[in-house]
Write a protein that holds these residues in place. Structure first.
Motif, PDB file in Angstrom:
ATOM      1  N   PRO A  79      -0.311 -11.368 -24.055  1.00  9.98           N
ATOM      2  CA  PRO A  79      -1.055 -11.243 -22.862  1.00  9.98           C
ATOM      3  C   PRO A  79      -1.172  -9.833 -22.366  1.00  9.98           C
ATOM      4  CG  PRO A  79      -0.156 -13.154 -22.683  1.00  9.98           C
ATOM      5  CD  PRO A  79       0.720 -12.668 -23.662  1.00  9.98           C
ATOM      6  N   PHE A  83      -6.453  -8.121 -26.720  1.00  5.77           N
ATOM      7  CA  PHE A  83      -6.492  -9.329 -27.506  1.00  5.77           C
ATOM      8  C   PHE A  83      -6.731  -8.881 -28.996  1.00  5.77           C
ATOM      9  CE2 PHE A  83      -9.148 -12.493 -29.652  1.00  5.77           C
ATOM     10  CZ  PHE A  83      -8.422 -13.526 -29.517  1.00  5.77           C
ATOM     11  N   GLN A 410     -10.982  -8.836 -20.749  1.00  9.39           N
ATOM     12  CA  GLN A 410     -10.262  -7.529 -21.041  1.00  9.39           C
ATOM     13  C   GLN A 410     -10.975  -7.016 -22.013  1.00  9.39           C
ATOM     14  OE1 GLN A 410      -7.067  -8.545 -23.898  1.00  9.39           O
ATOM     15  NE2 GLN A 410      -5.549  -7.701 -22.744  1.00  9.39           N
ATOM     16  N   ASP A 417      -3.805  -5.635 -19.017  1.00 11.73           N
ATOM     17  CA  ASP A 417      -2.687  -6.528 -19.052  1.00 11.73           C
ATOM     18  C   ASP A 417      -3.187  -7.832 -18.175  1.00 11.73           C
ATOM     19  OD1 ASP A 417      -0.526  -7.983 -18.842  1.00 11.73           O
ATOM     20  OD2 ASP A 417       0.721  -5.918 -18.592  1.00 11.73           O
ATOM     21  N   LEU A 418      -3.327  -8.742 -19.065  1.00  8.50           N
ATOM     22  CA  LEU A 418      -3.745 -10.086 -18.443  1.00  8.50           C
ATOM     23  C   LEU A 418      -3.009 -10.904 -17.385  1.00  8.50           C
ATOM     24  CD1 LEU A 418      -5.730 -11.839 -21.582  1.00  8.50           C
ATOM     25  CD2 LEU A 418      -6.810 -11.002 -19.364  1.00  8.50           C
ATOM     26  N   ARG A 419      -1.778 -10.308 -17.422  1.00 10.02           N
ATOM     27  CA  ARG A 419      -0.825 -10.695 -16.365  1.00 10.02           C
ATOM     28  C   ARG A 419      -1.393 -10.136 -15.115  1.00 10.02           C
ATOM     29  NH1 ARG A 419       4.752  -8.534 -18.799  1.00 10.02           N
ATOM     30  NH2 ARG A 419       3.401  -6.942 -19.173  1.00 10.02           N
ATOM     31  N   GLU A 454      -4.137 -17.417 -23.276  1.00  7.97           N
ATOM     32  CA  GLU A 454      -3.932 -15.995 -22.306  1.00  7.97           C
ATOM     33  C   GLU A 454      -3.742 -16.380 -20.719  1.00  7.97           C
ATOM     34  OE1 GLU A 454      -3.426 -13.466 -23.590  1.00  7.97           O
ATOM     35  OE2 GLU A 454      -4.809 -12.712 -24.950  1.00  7.97           O
ATOM     36  N   GLY A 458      -0.377 -15.855 -19.994  1.00  8.01           N
ATOM     37  CA  GLY A 458      -0.512 -14.507 -19.208  1.00  8.01           C
ATOM     38  C   GLY A 458      -0.800 -14.625 -17.845  1.00  8.01           C
TER      39      GLY A 458
END
Length: 507
Positions: A79, A83, A410, A417-419, A454, A458
Motif C-alpha cells: 500500500p 499499485f 492512487q 501512499d494509501l495509508r 489495499e 493499507g
C-alpha cells in the motif's frame, strides 16, 4: 438510521467525558482500565466495529491479523508503493489470496468501458476478423471493425488490418503486448510516465476512446458483457451496478443500434448469465453523460434517463455525470438541469461522482456538498469529504455512503501512499462506505480483490479486521439500488457463501 446515529453520538459523548476525565487526572499515573475502555470505544466506532464474530470467525480473524502483521513488517509494503509496482507483491500475498476467495457482495462503482481484463480485449477481440487499427498522431490507437478499409478520419490518416499486421511481424507476442500497453495505464515506471494528474488523465481518456471502437461493435458487445460478468463472478461478486453511457453500437454493414437496443442487450445477456449462474443476482445501470456537456444537453439527458427508467425499471438505477471533475463543470453549474425530476414530479435516483479531487476550497471540491443538496443516493469517490465536516456529518446522518476506489485514486495521483488515504478517517469513524474498482481494465486488474487488499491492509491498517471485511461486503448489498425483495435474496446468498468461506479457510 436515526437510532444508529444517536448511538454514535452517545458513544462520542462518552468518549469526550472519558477524555476529559483523563486530562483532569493527568497529574497522576494514567488508569490502565480507563485507557482500555477508550481503546474499546474507538474500536467499536470503526467500520465493522459492532459486528459480532462467531468463534470460527474469530479464529480466522486471528489468523488474518498475524498474516497482516507479517506483511506490514516487509521492506516492500504494497500500500505504500504505487499499485503498478505493488501488483506483483500483492499477488504473492497470503492475505490477498484469502481475499480472492472471500464473497464480496456487490461492486457498485465500475464503468462499462473498463469491465474486463486487457488480456481478453487483445487476445480475444483484436483477433477477430475485420478488425482495423489506426496509430494516431497523438501517440494513441483507435480500432474499428469494418468490411473494407475505413476512410481516413481526423487524427487517423490510415487504417491497417490487424490480421495483416500480425502476419507481417516476426514477434507476435511483443506486438500483442504493445497493444495491451495502449489499452491500459499500466507501466513499469509510473512516476516518470505520469509526472502529474494532467498527463495521466489525458492518457486515461485516450484509452477509453481506443476501447470504445472495440466494444461498441455489436457482436463484441454481447461477448464483452458476458465476459465482464464472468470475471466479476469469478472474483466472488454476485451483483453489480454499472455506469454506462449507452453508446450506440454498430454492425459490420454499417447498421447503427440505438440506446434501446443496448438496454435490451444488457437485459438479455444478464438473463443468459443468470441461467448459467443461478446465484448471480443481476445488473443495474446508472446512465451517464460527460460533465463537459452544455446545460441544455444534460437536462435532456436526465429527462431521457427518466423515460428509460420507466420503460426498464428493473435495469435502470439512476443517473450520474462522469469525466474528470477538475477539468469539467461542477455540479452546482448543472443544478437547474438536475432539478428535472422535481419538475416532472417523479422519483429518480442520482449517484454522483463528487469530490474526486485534492483541490481544497474550489467549486469542484464543493461537489460533495452539492451532491447531497441534489439528493445523491451515494457519493462516487468522495476523496474530498474529509475536508468538509458538515457535509460528512450530513452524509452520515442520511446514510449516504461513499464509494471508495483506492487504486483509482492512487493511479490518478490523488494520493501516493494509501495509508494516507482520507478514507482511513472515514473507516475509523464508521462512516457509511463501500469499496469499488472503478476502471479495472485501465489499472491492469480484474474484479474487486485488489481494492479490498489495499483498503484492508493499507487504509484500514492493523485496526481493520474480519468484521471490517464483513461489514464492507454487507454494505455493498445494503447500499445498492436493489428493491427490498432482491436485497433479501442477495443477502441470503451472500451469507451462505460467507459461512462456506469461513469454514473452508480456518487455519
Amino acid at each position: 438510521m436515526k437510532r444508529s446515529f444517536s448511538i454514535i453520538c452517545s458513544t462520542t459523548a462518552l468518549m469526550i467525558v472519558l477524555m476529559f476525565a483523563f486530562v483532569k487526572e493527568s497529574r497522576n499515573i494514567p488508569d490502565p482500565y480507563q485507557r482500555e475502555l477508550m481503546l474499546q470505544q474507538e474500536a467499536s466506532l470503526q467500520v465493522g466495529g459492532r459486528v459480532e464474530l462467531t468463534a470460527a470467525e474469530q479464529q480466522l480473524d486471528s489468523h488474518l491479523h498475524k498474516l497482516k502483521e507479517q506483511e506490514m513488517l516487509a521492506l516492500d509494503f504494497p500500500p505504500a508503493m504505487h499499485f503498478f509496482r505493488a501488483r506483483s507483491h500483492i499477488e504473492k500475498s497470503p492475505v490477498f489470496k484469502l481475499l480472492q476467495k472471500m464473497p464480496k457482495g456487490a461492486v457498485l462503482h465500475i464503468h462499462s468501458s473498463a469491465l474486463v481484463s486487457v488480456d481478453w480485449l487483445v487476445m480475444n477481440v483484436t483477433y477477430r476478423p475485420h478488425c482495423y487499427i489506426c496509430f494516431t498522431w497523438m501517440g494513441s490507437v483507435q480500432f474499428l471493425f469494418s468490411a473494407q478499409r475505413p476512410f481516413p478520419t481526423w487524427g487517423c490518416s490510415s487504417w491497417s488490418l490487424l490480421e495483416e499486421l500480425r502476419a507481417s511481424t516476426s514477434d507476435i507476442l511483443t506486438f500483442d503486448k504493445s497493444l495491451m500497453q495502449n489499452l491500459t495505464l499500466f507501466t513499469e515506471d509510473p512516476d516518470v510516465a505520469y509526472p502529474n494528474p494532467d498527463v495521466v488523465w489525458e492518457r486515461f481518456e485516450q484509452i477509453f476512446i481506443a476501447i470504445s471502437g472495440l466494444i461498441t461493435y455489436a457482436p463484441v458487445f454481447n461477448d464483452y458483457l458476458y465476459e465482464g460478468l464472468q470475471q466479476l463472478y469469478d472474483d466472488n461478486i454476485l451483483y453489480l451496478e454499472l455506469r454506462a453511457g449507452l453508446s450506440r453500437t454498430y454492425e459490420l454493414d454499417g447498421t447503427i443500434h440505438d440506446r434501446e437496443w443496448s438496454l435490451q442487450t444488457y437485459k438479455n445477456i444478464t438473463e443468459l448469465f443468470q441461467l448459467d449462474h443461478p446465484d448471480f443476482i443481476g445488473l443495474r445501470i446508472i446512465i451517464t453523460v460527460h460533465r463537459v456537456l452544455r446545460l441544455s444537453q444534460v437536462k435532456q439527458a436526465v429527462i431521457d434517463a427518466i423515460k428509460m427508467e420507466k420503460q426498464y425499471p428493473e435495469i435502470i438505477a439512476g443517473f450520474d455525470l462522469v469525466g474528470r471533475e477538475d477539468g469539467g463543470k461542477p455540479l452546482w453549474y448543472f443544478r437547474e438541469a438536475l432539478s428535472a425530476p422535481k419538475e416532472l414530479k417523479t422519483n429518480f435516483s442520482y449517484f454522483f461522482h463528487a469530490g474526486e479531487t485534492d483541490s481544497d476550497g474550489t467549486d469542484v471540491d464543493r461537489n460533495v456538498l452539492d451532491a447531497l443538496l441534489l439528493n445523491t443516493t451515494r457519493i462516487g469517490h468522495g476523496f474530498a469529504l474529509a475536508h468538509h465536516p458538515v457535509v460528512k456529518e450530513l452524509s452520515r446522518k442520511r446514510g449516504v455512503p461513499v464509494e471508495v476506489c483506492p487504486i483509482s485514486n492512487q493511479v490518478l495521483k490523488l494520493v501516493s501512499d494509501l495509508r494516507n488515504h482520507p478514507a482511513a478517517v472515514l473507516m475509523a469513524e464508521g462512516h457509511p462506505m463501500v469499496l469499488s474498482s472503478d476502471d479495472p481494465t485501465l489499472f491492469g486488474t480484474t474484479g474487486l480483490s485488489y481494492d479490498f487488499y489495499e483498503a484492508f491492509v493499507g487504509i484500514g491498517g492493523l485496526s481493520a479486521n474480519l468484521g471490517t471485511l464483513k461489514e464492507l461486503a454487507m454494505n455493498s448489498i445494503r447500499y445498492s439500488s436493489l428493491p427490498p425483495v432482491l436485497k433479501d435474496r442477495a443477502t441470503a446468498i451472500w451469507q451462505q457463501k460467507w459461512q462456506k468461506f469461513i469454514m473452508e479457510n480456518l487455519p
